[in-house]
Motif scaffolding. Structure first.
Motif, PDB file in Angstrom:
ATOM      1  N   PHE A 272      -4.786  -9.703  -4.700  1.00  0.00           N
ATOM      2  CA  PHE A 272      -3.345  -9.607  -4.960  1.00  0.00           C
ATOM      3  C   PHE A 272      -2.557 -10.013  -3.720  1.00  0.00           C
ATOM      4  CE2 PHE A 272      -5.510  -6.716  -7.791  1.00  0.00           C
ATOM      5  CZ  PHE A 272      -4.878  -6.915  -9.001  1.00  0.00           C
ATOM      6  N   ASP A 273      -1.337 -10.437  -3.927  1.00  0.00           N
ATOM      7  CA  ASP A 273      -0.463 -10.827  -2.825  1.00  0.00           C
ATOM      8  C   ASP A 273       0.258  -9.588  -2.305  1.00  0.00           C
ATOM      9  OD1 ASP A 273       1.067 -12.124  -0.970  1.00  0.00           O
ATOM     10  OD2 ASP A 273       2.306 -13.223  -2.417  1.00  0.00           O
ATOM     11  N   LEU A 274      -0.487  -8.733  -1.613  1.00  0.00           N
ATOM     12  CA  LEU A 274       0.119  -7.492  -1.110  1.00  0.00           C
ATOM     13  C   LEU A 274       1.255  -7.777  -0.139  1.00  0.00           C
ATOM     14  CD1 LEU A 274      -2.838  -5.026  -0.348  1.00  0.00           C
ATOM     15  CD2 LEU A 274      -1.466  -5.214  -2.417  1.00  0.00           C
ATOM     16  N   ALA A 275       1.118  -8.841   0.643  1.00  0.00           N
ATOM     17  CA  ALA A 275       2.136  -9.128   1.659  1.00  0.00           C
ATOM     18  C   ALA A 275       3.516  -9.358   1.053  1.00  0.00           C
ATOM     19  CB  ALA A 275       1.716 -10.343   2.486  1.00  0.00           C
ATOM     20  N   ALA A 276       3.545  -9.753  -0.216  1.00  0.00           N
ATOM     21  CA  ALA A 276       4.830  -9.979  -0.886  1.00  0.00           C
ATOM     22  C   ALA A 276       5.437  -8.686  -1.408  1.00  0.00           C
ATOM     23  CB  ALA A 276       4.654 -10.974  -2.031  1.00  0.00           C
ATOM     24  N   MET A 277       4.695  -7.604  -1.331  1.00  0.00           N
ATOM     25  CA  MET A 277       5.159  -6.324  -1.855  1.00  0.00           C
ATOM     26  C   MET A 277       5.720  -5.461  -0.729  1.00  0.00           C
ATOM     27  SD  MET A 277       1.864  -5.413  -4.267  1.00  0.00           S
ATOM     28  CE  MET A 277       1.092  -6.686  -5.297  1.00  0.00           C
ATOM     29  N   ASP A 278       6.694  -4.635  -1.053  1.00  0.00           N
ATOM     30  CA  ASP A 278       7.236  -3.654  -0.112  1.00  0.00           C
ATOM     31  C   ASP A 278       6.105  -2.703   0.284  1.00  0.00           C
ATOM     32  OD1 ASP A 278       8.452  -1.508   1.176  1.00  0.00           O
ATOM     33  OD2 ASP A 278      10.073  -1.303  -0.277  1.00  0.00           O
ATOM     34  N   PRO A 279       5.806  -2.561   1.591  1.00  0.00           N
ATOM     35  CA  PRO A 279       4.702  -1.680   1.978  1.00  0.00           C
ATOM     36  C   PRO A 279       4.880  -0.239   1.525  1.00  0.00           C
ATOM     37  CG  PRO A 279       6.006  -2.323   3.894  1.00  0.00           C
ATOM     38  CD  PRO A 279       6.447  -3.184   2.758  1.00  0.00           C
ATOM     39  N   PHE A 280       6.122   0.183   1.312  1.00  0.00           N
ATOM     40  CA  PHE A 280       6.384   1.552   0.895  1.00  0.00           C
ATOM     41  C   PHE A 280       7.035   1.610  -0.484  1.00  0.00           C
ATOM     42  CE2 PHE A 280       7.131   1.490   5.649  1.00  0.00           C
ATOM     43  CZ  PHE A 280       5.801   1.759   5.944  1.00  0.00           C
ATOM     44  N   GLY A 281       6.786   0.566  -1.284  1.00  0.00           N
ATOM     45  CA  GLY A 281       7.366   0.488  -2.614  1.00  0.00           C
ATOM     46  C   GLY A 281       6.380   0.846  -3.705  1.00  0.00           C
ATOM     47  N   ALA A 282       6.885   0.884  -4.933  1.00  0.00           N
ATOM     48  CA  ALA A 282       6.084   1.293  -6.084  1.00  0.00           C
ATOM     49  C   ALA A 282       5.019   0.263  -6.439  1.00  0.00           C
ATOM     50  CB  ALA A 282       6.993   1.541  -7.285  1.00  0.00           C
ATOM     51  N   GLU A 283       5.321  -1.028  -6.242  1.00  0.00           N
ATOM     52  CA  GLU A 283       4.375  -2.059  -6.665  1.00  0.00           C
ATOM     53  C   GLU A 283       3.066  -1.950  -5.885  1.00  0.00           C
ATOM     54  OE1 GLU A 283       4.337  -6.881  -7.574  1.00  0.00           O
ATOM     55  OE2 GLU A 283       5.869  -6.026  -6.252  1.00  0.00           O
ATOM     56  N   ARG A 284       3.173  -1.821  -4.554  1.00  0.00           N
ATOM     57  CA  ARG A 284       1.952  -1.680  -3.757  1.00  0.00           C
ATOM     58  C   ARG A 284       1.214  -0.394  -4.110  1.00  0.00           C
ATOM     59  NH1 ARG A 284       1.078   0.231   2.486  1.00  0.00           N
ATOM     60  NH2 ARG A 284      -1.130  -0.324   2.633  1.00  0.00           N
ATOM     61  N   ALA A 285       1.923   0.721  -4.235  1.00  0.00           N
ATOM     62  CA  ALA A 285       1.279   1.996  -4.552  1.00  0.00           C
ATOM     63  C   ALA A 285       0.554   1.919  -5.892  1.00  0.00           C
ATOM     64  CB  ALA A 285       2.315   3.113  -4.570  1.00  0.00           C
ATOM     65  N   HIS A 286       1.143   1.216  -6.857  1.00  0.00           N
ATOM     66  CA  HIS A 286       0.520   1.066  -8.178  1.00  0.00           C
ATOM     67  C   HIS A 286      -0.769   0.250  -8.092  1.00  0.00           C
ATOM     68  CE1 HIS A 286      -0.111   0.129 -12.391  1.00  0.00           C
ATOM     69  NE2 HIS A 286      -0.021  -1.162 -12.109  1.00  0.00           N
ATOM     70  N   ILE A 287      -0.701  -0.916  -7.448  1.00  0.00           N
ATOM     71  CA  ILE A 287      -1.890  -1.764  -7.344  1.00  0.00           C
ATOM     72  C   ILE A 287      -2.997  -1.033  -6.582  1.00  0.00           C
ATOM     73  CG2 ILE A 287      -2.813  -3.897  -6.351  1.00  0.00           C
ATOM     74  CD1 ILE A 287      -1.134  -4.328  -8.867  1.00  0.00           C
ATOM     75  N   GLU A 288      -2.623  -0.324  -5.536  1.00  0.00           N
ATOM     76  CA  GLU A 288      -3.613   0.438  -4.761  1.00  0.00           C
ATOM     77  C   GLU A 288      -4.239   1.529  -5.612  1.00  0.00           C
ATOM     78  OE1 GLU A 288      -2.854   3.580  -1.496  1.00  0.00           O
ATOM     79  OE2 GLU A 288      -3.011   1.687  -0.403  1.00  0.00           O
ATOM     80  N   ALA A 289      -3.436   2.223  -6.400  1.00  0.00           N
ATOM     81  CA  ALA A 289      -3.967   3.291  -7.257  1.00  0.00           C
ATOM     82  C   ALA A 289      -4.940   2.738  -8.289  1.00  0.00           C
ATOM     83  CB  ALA A 289      -2.817   4.015  -7.957  1.00  0.00           C
ATOM     84  N   GLU A 290      -4.606   1.589  -8.880  1.00  0.00           N
ATOM     85  CA  GLU A 290      -5.492   0.987  -9.877  1.00  0.00           C
ATOM     86  C   GLU A 290      -6.788   0.492  -9.235  1.00  0.00           C
ATOM     87  OE1 GLU A 290      -4.237   0.988 -13.477  1.00  0.00           O
ATOM     88  OE2 GLU A 290      -3.550   2.526 -12.079  1.00  0.00           O
ATOM     89  N   ALA A 291      -6.683  -0.083  -8.043  1.00  0.00           N
ATOM     90  CA  ALA A 291      -7.882  -0.510  -7.326  1.00  0.00           C
ATOM     91  C   ALA A 291      -8.756   0.685  -6.979  1.00  0.00           C
ATOM     92  CB  ALA A 291      -7.491  -1.263  -6.058  1.00  0.00           C
ATOM     93  N   ALA A 292      -8.127   1.798  -6.596  1.00  0.00           N
ATOM     94  CA  ALA A 292      -8.888   3.005  -6.280  1.00  0.00           C
ATOM     95  C   ALA A 292      -9.622   3.538  -7.510  1.00  0.00           C
ATOM     96  CB  ALA A 292      -7.961   4.078  -5.710  1.00  0.00           C
ATOM     97  N   LYS A 293      -8.954   3.542  -8.644  1.00  0.00           N
ATOM     98  CA  LYS A 293      -9.611   4.012  -9.870  1.00  0.00           C
ATOM     99  C   LYS A 293     -10.906   3.241 -10.117  1.00  0.00           C
ATOM    100  CE  LYS A 293      -5.302   5.203 -12.330  1.00  0.00           C
ATOM    101  NZ  LYS A 293      -4.441   4.820 -13.470  1.00  0.00           N
TER     102      LYS A 293
END
Length: 525
Positions: A272-293
């Protein structure tokens, strides 16, 4: 650079040596070892053992450890597995016959043989200079004289103490209730056990009066343990594993640790293009949570005792990560990672130190849950881990309980290599959170360019037990956006994890950082 108008702390810079850990007394004792000419291994052992007195809810002699280290002038990273095995009399069939579907948390049969002490003895001999008597002296002193209880320790104590039983109540609730901040806590009986180790090495712990006291305490609590089990305890040298992310190699401890989970999770995030996401925003937290699952689902399927772990290459494969990343919907949380990922899987206390010669050590040492099993030996007050709760009772599972087997472990130390040299040592405490924590810290550093201290300070979120826990460092707007994506959002009672890190710059300057979620600090000279 941080905003000096806001609360925070600066990174610690030094050239001769550095330590970082979760309690100031342990950090100071470890730094003193470096100043006296001890190696980074000496410092790590000294600080780790003292943490068992300063943070008794977190670690102690009845626990396990994993260690990564590099020797001066070498680029090779070495690893030691100091985790314990199930007793020879352990039986999954017996547990199932009693109606257990999972290993109980506060049961003597969930106590594996503590093996950290053997690891410390081996590593002191192979990579230390000062000797065990010198390294254990601070812990002996504070066990007898006592330690003022630190704020985070006092915060943890009440909830953890609910599981204490038998002699553990006398040793860890001496006044009948959890101590307050600043109250003096001592473990004078444990000073005698430490003296036996300082005097006799591993035999002072695994044979004789200390061993007899531990076996008796476990058997009185219904355990399967024997003195032969303790005498046979051995830590093993193993080969680390690694993955590549953001231009650096992340080096992790192999199974039965869960380091492969962090590598798989970063491999998924790299799609994923994490660099395009706000480091403290919902989009990054969501992708990280799904990857963790998905990464944790793989962990639960495959990770086990190294003699029984057959799918490690599959977990570390970039193709596996690509297949799992394709299952993630950027707009919606998945309900069941186990069902979703089935097609992809068809074919599971921390201290770091660097010395003036360049030795780097990443050491994690734990009794698993707060106050471990809640069971302690009578005479010496040695509190036992409940690492056996990490076993599966599913017949035929790679991680199924069996005699002499090591369970899947949550503790994982880490190191970074860049351009062929060790460039950092770090670890993130927090049980199951640790792989997610490694991924979060490394992506903070390499994707978002945060400084070392900023990377530890930054807010965290973690999907665990059906809920996405989101620290108060995130805004209400982020929590609302995550809820709209289908996450069951909760604000945790406790902060998520606790990290320590040391960067080894190419110019020789050492940079230390310590997580404000704990009481500790980084110190250098």
């Amino acid at each position: 650079m941080r905003d000096f108008h806001l609360p925070g702390r600066s990174e610690v810079l030094a050239e001769n040596g550095m330590v970082a850990t979760s309690h100031p007394l342990a950090a100071q004792a470890a730094l003193d070892v470096l100043k006296r000419g001890g190696t980074a291994m000496d410092a790590a052992i000294c600080g780790a053992v003292l943490l068992g007195i300063c943070e008794p809810q977190m670690t102690g002699l009845g626990g396990d450890c994993f260690v990564l280290w590099s020797r001066p002038g070498e680029t090779r990273i070495r690893a030691m597995n100091g985790s314990g095995r199930a007793p020879a009399a352990a039986s999954a069939e017996a547990m199932r016959a009693e109606g257990h579907a999972a290993m109980p948390l506060n049961d003597a049969r969930s106590v594996t043989i503590p093996t950290a002490v053997d690891a410390f003895c081996q590593l002191s001999e192979s990579d230390g200079r000062l000797g065990l008597d010198a390294l254990l002296a601070p812990a002996i002193h504070y066990a007898e004289s006592g330690v003022p209880v630190a704020p985070r320790v006092a915060f943890d104590w009440p909830a953890c103490a609910e599981i204490l039983q038998g002699p553990a109540l006398r040793h860890y609730l001496p006044e009948g209730q959890p101590p307050k901040v600043g109250a003096r806590f001592a473990l004078p009986a444990q000073a005698e056990a430490l003296r036996a180790i300082a005097r006799e090495g591993r035999d002072g712990f695994y044979r004789g009066p200390v061993s007899e006291d531990m076996v008796r305490g476990l058997n009185d609590a219904g355990g399967w343990h024997s003195e032969a089990d303790f005498a046979a305890a051995r830590a093993d040298l193993v080969e680390p594993i690694s993955g590549h992310y953001g231009g650096v190699d992340l080096v992790e401890h192999p199974p039965n640790g869960q380091g492969a989970t962090a590598i798989l999770m970063l491999n998924i995030l790299a799609q994923f293009d994490l660099a395009a996401m706000d480091p403290f925003g919902a989009e990054r937290a969501h992708i990280e949570a799904e990857a963790a699952k998905l990464a944790y689902d793989a962990r639960n399927r495959f990770l086990a005792d190294p003699d029984h772990c057959t799918r490690l290459d599959h977990m570390l494969s970039p193709e596996t990560a690509k297949g799992l990343a394709a299952l993630i919907d950027p707009a919606r949380a998945m309900a069941s990672p186990t069902a979703t990922s089935e097609a992809v899987h068809r074919d599971t206390v921390y201290i770091c130190a660097v010395d003036r010669d360049g030795m780097a050590v990443s050491l994690i040492y734990s009794i698993f849950h707060g106050f471990g099993s809640g069971i302690a030996s009578d005479r010496y007050g040695i509190l036992f881990q409940n690492r056996g709760a990490g076993f599966s009772l599913t017949p035929g599972h790679a991680n199924e309980l069996a005699p002499g087997k090591r369970p899947m472990h949550t503790i994982i130390p880490a190191m970074l290599k860049e351009d062929g040299r060790v460039s950092a040592v770090f670890g993130v405490m927090g049980g199951a959170y640790q792989p997610n924590g490694h991924a979060r810290v490394l992506s903070n550093l390499r994707t978002y360019g945060l400084g070392l201290q900023e990377a530890l300070d930054a807010p965290r979120s973690f999907f665990d037990d059906g809920a996405l826990t989101v620290e108060r460092g995130y805004s209400d707007e982020v929590r609302a956006a995550l809820a709209e994506k289908g996450h069951a959002v909760e604000i945790p009672d406790k902060p998520i994890g606790g990290a320590q890190a040391i960067e080894i710059r190419a110019d020789g300057v050492l940079v230390g950082a310590s997580d404000p979620r704990k009481d500790g600090c980084a110190l250098g000279y």
